[in-house]
Design an enzyme around this catalytic site. Sequence first.
Site: not given
Length: 229
Positions: A33-35
């Site tokens: 995932a991305n932040r």
Amino acid sequence: LLQPAQTQILKGRRVLITAGPTHEPIDPVRYIANRSSGKQGYAIAVAAAAAGADVVLISGPVNLPDPKGVKTIRVESAQEMLAAVEAALPTEVAIFAAAVADWRVAQAGAQKIKKGKDGAPALELVENPDILATIAKRATGRPPLVIGFAAETEHVAENARAKLARKGCDWIVANDVSPATGIMGGDSNAVQIFIKDQEAPEAWPAMSKTDVAARLVARIADTFSSSTE
Ligand code: CTP
Ligand code: CA
């Protein structure tokens, strides 16, 4: 911030917003995932709804409640987000605030991958569809105003200009998320708006994400009012 005339302009217009990260499964218990807190995208959805727009918010996994008066669709992966965006068209405005994972695992495991004596698994990654570019480059049914975001840690203007051209969108809302700014995950934001065919960006001072959202919605309303005059 929003003048009554601007509220009239957005009333009943369909606005689509993507927000949050996407989760790309590695196996049933792990993901890439991305932040992203989702705060900026959610704030835009709230501001657009407050201006009378008919808002569809397509959200990746975030710890935020569905905003009142907004149709919120929850998705997990980039592929699901693209499908939900396409299903929500046509809209007059599309704002892509999501931090989409650029890659997914080519073959996500159907079962939990176990640690073994062979060491760490090698994950083969494949590129996800670019949701913004896919929508901005549609031959038919392209929303008249397509807005992307660019979170950069360096060379903000250069990267934002390049993204505007590459993705075929109308505006890029760029922000500097290098750790020194403390912006990532926080409640304030300092953005520059890069507009197609407009040389200088519009630089806004640092303000809360709520204020960025209100100002962006007011700016969108202005665009519609000048194009219908
Ligand atoms: N975006 C998207 N789908 C993707 C990747 C990005 O819709 N698969 C959108 C984001 O929502 C944002 C814009 O594209 O509005 C820019 O995202 P960003 O990650 O900054 O751009 P990339 O083209 O992925 O470039 P990079 O991550 O290499 O900087
Ligand atoms: Ca990216």
